[in-house]
Design a protein around this motif. Sequence first.
Motif, mmCIF file in Angstrom:
data_model
loop_
_atom_site.group_PDB
_atom_site.id
_atom_site.type_symbol
_atom_site.label_atom_id
_atom_site.label_comp_id
_atom_site.label_asym_id
_atom_site.label_seq_id
_atom_site.Cartn_x
_atom_site.Cartn_y
_atom_site.Cartn_z
ATOM 1 N N PRO A 20 0.796 -1.240 0.000
ATOM 2 C CA PRO A 20 0.000 0.000 0.000
ATOM 3 C C PRO A 20 0.824 1.284 0.000
ATOM 4 O O PRO A 20 0.481 2.232 -0.707
ATOM 5 N N GLU A 21 1.918 1.333 0.763
ATOM 6 C CA GLU A 21 2.738 2.557 0.809
ATOM 7 C C GLU A 21 3.367 2.853 -0.553
ATOM 8 O O GLU A 21 3.374 3.993 -1.015
ATOM 9 N N ALA A 22 3.903 1.796 -1.178
ATOM 10 C CA ALA A 22 4.532 1.958 -2.495
ATOM 11 C C ALA A 22 3.489 2.347 -3.543
ATOM 12 O O ALA A 22 3.739 3.191 -4.407
ATOM 13 N N MET A 23 2.309 1.742 -3.452
ATOM 14 C CA MET A 23 1.231 2.055 -4.401
ATOM 15 C C MET A 23 0.822 3.525 -4.268
ATOM 16 O O MET A 23 0.620 4.223 -5.259
ATOM 17 N N LYS A 24 0.739 3.991 -3.037
ATOM 18 C CA LYS A 24 0.388 5.387 -2.776
ATOM 19 C C LYS A 24 1.441 6.316 -3.412
ATOM 20 O O LYS A 24 1.110 7.317 -4.041
ATOM 21 N N LYS A 25 2.721 5.944 -3.269
ATOM 22 C CA LYS A 25 3.834 6.714 -3.830
ATOM 23 C C LYS A 25 3.706 6.804 -5.358
ATOM 24 O O LYS A 25 3.914 7.862 -5.957
ATOM 25 N N LEU A 26 3.329 5.685 -5.980
ATOM 26 C CA LEU A 26 3.141 5.647 -7.433
ATOM 27 C C LEU A 26 1.956 6.517 -7.848
ATOM 28 O O LEU A 26 2.024 7.282 -8.809
ATOM 29 N N GLU A 27 0.856 6.409 -7.098
ATOM 30 C CA GLU A 27 -0.356 7.175 -7.419
ATOM 31 C C GLU A 27 -0.121 8.677 -7.324
ATOM 32 O O GLU A 27 -0.669 9.450 -8.106
ATOM 33 N N VAL A 28 0.714 9.096 -6.350
ATOM 34 C CA VAL A 28 1.028 10.524 -6.185
ATOM 35 C C VAL A 28 1.737 11.062 -7.433
ATOM 36 O O VAL A 28 1.565 12.219 -7.806
ATOM 37 N N ILE A 29 2.488 10.203 -8.098
ATOM 38 C CA ILE A 29 3.171 10.597 -9.333
ATOM 39 C C ILE A 29 2.185 10.594 -10.506
ATOM 40 O O ILE A 29 2.095 11.559 -11.269
ATOM 41 N N VAL A 30 1.438 9.501 -10.648
ATOM 42 C CA VAL A 30 0.650 9.270 -11.858
ATOM 43 C C VAL A 30 -0.693 10.000 -11.891
ATOM 44 O O VAL A 30 -1.057 10.581 -12.923
ATOM 45 N N HIS A 31 -1.438 9.991 -10.787
ATOM 46 C CA HIS A 31 -2.788 10.554 -10.814
ATOM 47 C C HIS A 31 -2.866 12.018 -11.265
ATOM 48 O O HIS A 31 -3.709 12.347 -12.111
ATOM 49 N N PRO A 32 -1.987 12.907 -10.764
ATOM 50 C CA PRO A 32 -2.080 14.299 -11.241
ATOM 51 C C PRO A 32 -1.824 14.433 -12.749
ATOM 52 O O PRO A 32 -2.448 15.260 -13.410
ATOM 53 N N LEU A 33 -0.936 13.601 -13.282
ATOM 54 C CA LEU A 33 -0.647 13.644 -14.724
ATOM 55 C C LEU A 33 -1.859 13.174 -15.526
ATOM 56 O O LEU A 33 -2.190 13.755 -16.572
ATOM 57 N N VAL A 34 -2.538 12.132 -15.029
ATOM 58 C CA VAL A 34 -3.744 11.630 -15.706
ATOM 59 C C VAL A 34 -4.830 12.706 -15.681
ATOM 60 O O VAL A 34 -5.502 12.948 -16.683
ATOM 61 N N ARG A 35 -4.960 13.394 -14.549
ATOM 62 C CA ARG A 35 -5.971 14.455 -14.430
ATOM 63 C C ARG A 35 -5.681 15.600 -15.412
ATOM 64 O O ARG A 35 -6.603 16.169 -15.993
ATOM 65 N N GLU A 36 -4.398 15.936 -15.581
ATOM 66 C CA GLU A 36 -4.018 16.981 -16.550
ATOM 67 C C GLU A 36 -4.454 16.589 -17.960
ATOM 68 O O GLU A 36 -5.005 17.404 -18.699
ATOM 69 N N GLU A 37 -4.196 15.333 -18.324
ATOM 70 C CA GLU A 37 -4.575 14.832 -19.660
ATOM 71 C C GLU A 37 -6.098 14.848 -19.817
ATOM 72 O O GLU A 37 -6.622 15.190 -20.877
ATOM 73 N N GLU A 38 -6.797 14.472 -18.750
ATOM 74 C CA GLU A 38 -8.265 14.460 -18.770
ATOM 75 C C GLU A 38 -8.796 15.877 -18.975
ATOM 76 O O GLU A 38 -9.726 16.095 -19.762
ATOM 77 N N GLN A 39 -8.213 16.847 -18.269
ATOM 78 C CA GLN A 39 -8.613 18.250 -18.396
ATOM 79 C C GLN A 39 -8.442 18.735 -19.826
ATOM 80 O O GLN A 39 -9.314 19.406 -20.374
ATOM 81 N N ALA A 40 -7.297 18.377 -20.431
ATOM 82 C CA ALA A 40 -7.022 18.789 -21.823
ATOM 83 C C ALA A 40 -8.067 18.192 -22.759
ATOM 84 O O ALA A 40 -8.573 18.861 -23.667
ATOM 85 N N PHE A 41 -8.435 16.922 -22.525
ATOM 86 C CA PHE A 41 -9.465 16.254 -23.324
ATOM 87 C C PHE A 41 -10.806 16.996 -23.183
ATOM 88 O O PHE A 41 -11.503 17.246 -24.177
ATOM 89 N N LEU A 42 -11.167 17.372 -21.948
ATOM 90 C CA LEU A 42 -12.439 18.060 -21.699
ATOM 91 C C LEU A 42 -12.461 19.436 -22.374
ATOM 92 O O LEU A 42 -13.498 19.846 -22.897
ATOM 93 N N GLU A 43 -11.326 20.120 -22.369
ATOM 94 C CA GLU A 43 -11.243 21.433 -23.028
ATOM 95 C C GLU A 43 -11.513 21.305 -24.525
ATOM 96 O O GLU A 43 -12.258 22.095 -25.098
ATOM 97 N N VAL A 44 -10.893 20.309 -25.153
ATOM 98 C CA VAL A 44 -11.087 20.089 -26.595
ATOM 99 C C VAL A 44 -12.562 19.753 -26.869
ATOM 100 O O VAL A 44 -13.171 20.280 -27.803
ATOM 101 N N ALA A 45 -13.146 18.887 -26.030
ATOM 102 C CA ALA A 45 -14.550 18.495 -26.214
ATOM 103 C C ALA A 45 -15.470 19.706 -26.082
ATOM 104 O O ALA A 45 -16.444 19.840 -26.828
ATOM 105 N N LYS A 46 -15.140 20.589 -25.146
ATOM 106 C CA LYS A 46 -15.936 21.804 -24.946
ATOM 107 C C LYS A 46 -15.852 22.696 -26.184
ATOM 108 O O LYS A 46 -16.857 23.206 -26.667
#
Length: 195
Positions: A73-99
Amino acid sequence: MIRIGLTGSIGMGKSTVARMFADHGIPGHDADATVHKLYSGRAAPMIEDAFPGTTRDGKVDRTLLSPNVLGKPEAMKKLEVIVHPLVREEEQAFLEVAKQDRRRAVLLDIPLLFETGGGVRVDVCVVVSAPKDVQRQRVLERPGMSEERFEAICSKQMPDSEKRARAHFVIETGYSLDMTRRSVASVVRAIAGMG
């Protein structure tokens, strides 16, 4: 713009259902595909820093990364802290284009939608579900998948029954593709009525 959150446990048929929504003109953003892209790009050096020896040729090698994080769990949390914000950035960019494209609806394919509190980011939650034996068979047919790995992944995910209870719509994928297609069409019609 209606944001449809598509989720479901591993092997339930999210990718197939997402393609069916696309056939109805609803573009999708796939969190898993985004992670895959990030592992081959800008997330790779960050993950190598956090978990030395997990990349090969500048890309994250999942077979090297898995033993470092699965069941830890600790290592997974460490990985998520790296990856999740980057995924959210990509999602935001996708939503902007769709808008900008004036889309009436978009699909956000988020495997751990409920587990990560992602339900607040969408207007409608669609859960893809299949019987446990169908799920197990689909997942164990994947290359490099073992019973142990399947169980480890399932233990991280909210039980299917709970996801179904939280959903606005449930799409059953344990039967024919034609039945699944009809379910998707009726969900699309219902969501169009909400617009």
